[in-house]
Design an enzyme around this catalytic site. Structure first.
Site, PDB file in Angstrom:
ATOM      1  N   ARG A 227       4.917 -33.116  38.840  1.00  0.00           N
ATOM      2  CA  ARG A 227       5.726 -33.351  37.646  1.00  0.00           C
ATOM      3  C   ARG A 227       4.942 -32.911  36.408  1.00  0.00           C
ATOM      4  O   ARG A 227       3.733 -33.150  36.302  1.00  0.00           O
ATOM      5  CB  ARG A 227       6.109 -34.836  37.520  1.00  0.00           C
ATOM      6  CG  ARG A 227       7.086 -35.316  38.607  1.00  0.00           C
ATOM      7  CD  ARG A 227       8.459 -34.698  38.403  1.00  0.00           C
ATOM      8  NE  ARG A 227       9.436 -35.127  39.402  1.00  0.00           N
ATOM      9  CZ  ARG A 227       9.774 -34.441  40.473  1.00  0.00           C
ATOM     10  NH1 ARG A 227       9.164 -33.280  40.718  1.00  0.00           N
ATOM     11  NH2 ARG A 227      10.696 -34.873  41.303  1.00  0.00           N
ATOM     12  N   HIS A 275       9.110 -23.705  39.002  1.00  0.00           N
ATOM     13  CA  HIS A 275       9.572 -24.869  39.766  1.00  0.00           C
ATOM     14  C   HIS A 275      10.118 -24.418  41.130  1.00  0.00           C
ATOM     15  O   HIS A 275      11.209 -24.802  41.545  1.00  0.00           O
ATOM     16  CB  HIS A 275      10.642 -25.638  38.983  1.00  0.00           C
ATOM     17  CG  HIS A 275      10.725 -27.084  39.391  1.00  0.00           C
ATOM     18  ND1 HIS A 275      10.953 -28.101  38.496  1.00  0.00           N
ATOM     19  CD2 HIS A 275      10.603 -27.691  40.611  1.00  0.00           C
ATOM     20  CE1 HIS A 275      10.982 -29.262  39.131  1.00  0.00           C
ATOM     21  NE2 HIS A 275      10.766 -29.032  40.418  1.00  0.00           N
TER      22      HIS A 275
END
Length: 312
Positions: A227, A275
């Site tokens: 994250r 991502h």
């Protein structure tokens, strides 16, 4: 009895899931009807299958629903939703795990072997540099849940010295495990590569700051497929500038897509990936959702049941 399943996600996901999810449910012995948003009254829904960026934000009208089943592994965007009072399960998907293991081991080996010096070599220098053996490199995995544990096991198989840290103690064969505040610093001390797979919670924000980078070995590497908020960006840039950290490979960011003006894009010691470390595959995700519906109907505990207090 036919179960009514609501799929609440971006429109582009309807076509693949409208085929795969009913098929997976049928294979699990479930009789279901899949509905998209607006096609069924909320009080008639038995299970809500959703993506946190989908249209459903208010779960209060789903008075009959037995569970909310997320298509994402991360639940930080939904766990604080006060309207969501039913059991919440995050995605635990075999393909998600496999993809993360492949990405993490690939990036660890890239930095361990110093591959970049040969790929980016505009001066065409003959660089006779022998990398250390894996047995001589400490790799610390911060966050040893399902994804982190799988990555740690793969790194052990490659003969790295693997340390693992999590909030509560985990026992993983071949991994030196740590927990708690003191254990965090023990896990980081002298690490040559640190892989971040912690959840995004108030307790983990900026967990990798100035002191954490200083605890690692000089010239170490940071890999973050977890994250974005785990990293204090200013502290990372300072650690790269000083040479304490040699390179950071980052797949997740506080804002995505990463703005074109962001300093990370042009930094020679930072690799940005979009991502893509791992992604939920429709087929295996549908099987995971179907299994959780089967478990709920049978009165068995859900896989990936979220602890609201912990935030994951």
């Amino acid at each position: 009895m036919t179960l009514n399943i609501l799929l609440s996600a971006r429109p582009a996901l309807w076509d693949p899931y409208s085929t795969a999810l009913p098929r997976a449910c049928a294979a699990a012995g479930l009789d279901v009807t899949l509905h998209r948003d607006g096609e069924i009254a909320p009080e008639e829904v038995d299970y809500v299958v959703f993506a946190p960026n989908g249209p459903v934000e208010d779960f209060a009208p789903f008075t009959r629903a037995k569970a909310a089943l997320s298509l994402w592994a991360g639940v930080e965007q939904i766990v604080g939703n006060e309207t969501l009072r039913m059991p919440l399960a995050r995605m635990v998907d075999s393909s998600l795990t496999e993809g993360m293991v492949e990405w993490v081991t690939g990036m660890v080996l890239r930095h361990h072997l110093g591959i970049d010096r040969h790929i980016v070599n505009p001066e065409q220098k003959w660089q006779f540099v022998i990398p250390p053996l894996a047995r001589d490199r400490v790799v610390t995995v911060l966050g040893t849940g399902a994804l982190g544990a799988a990555c740690a096991k793969a790194l052990v198989a490659l003969n790295f010295q693997v340390r693992g840290w999590s909030r509560s103690m985990k026992q993983i064969e071949g991994v030196e495990s740590f927990a708690g505040d003191e254990g965090f610093w023990q896990a980081l001390e002298g690490a040559g590569i640190v892989v971040l797979l912690l959840p995004d919670t108030p307790a983990t924000e900026n967990v990798m700051g100035t002191r954490a980078f200083a605890a690692m070995a000089e010239g170490s590497f940071v890999i973050n497929p977890g994250r974005g908020p785990l990293i204090d960006e200013a502290a990372l840039l300072a650690a790269l500038e000083s040479g304490q950290v040699a390179h950071a490979t980052l797949d997740v960011f506080r804002q995505e897509p990463l703005p074109q003006s962001h300093a990370f894009w042009a930094h020679p010691q930072i690799t940005v990936t979009a991502h893509t470390a791992s992604e939920t595959r429709v087929g295996s995700a549908s099987e995971a959702v179907a299994e959780n519906i089967r478990r709920a109907e049978a009165g068995e505990p859900l896989v990936g049941l979220v602890d609201r207090a912990a935030g994951y």
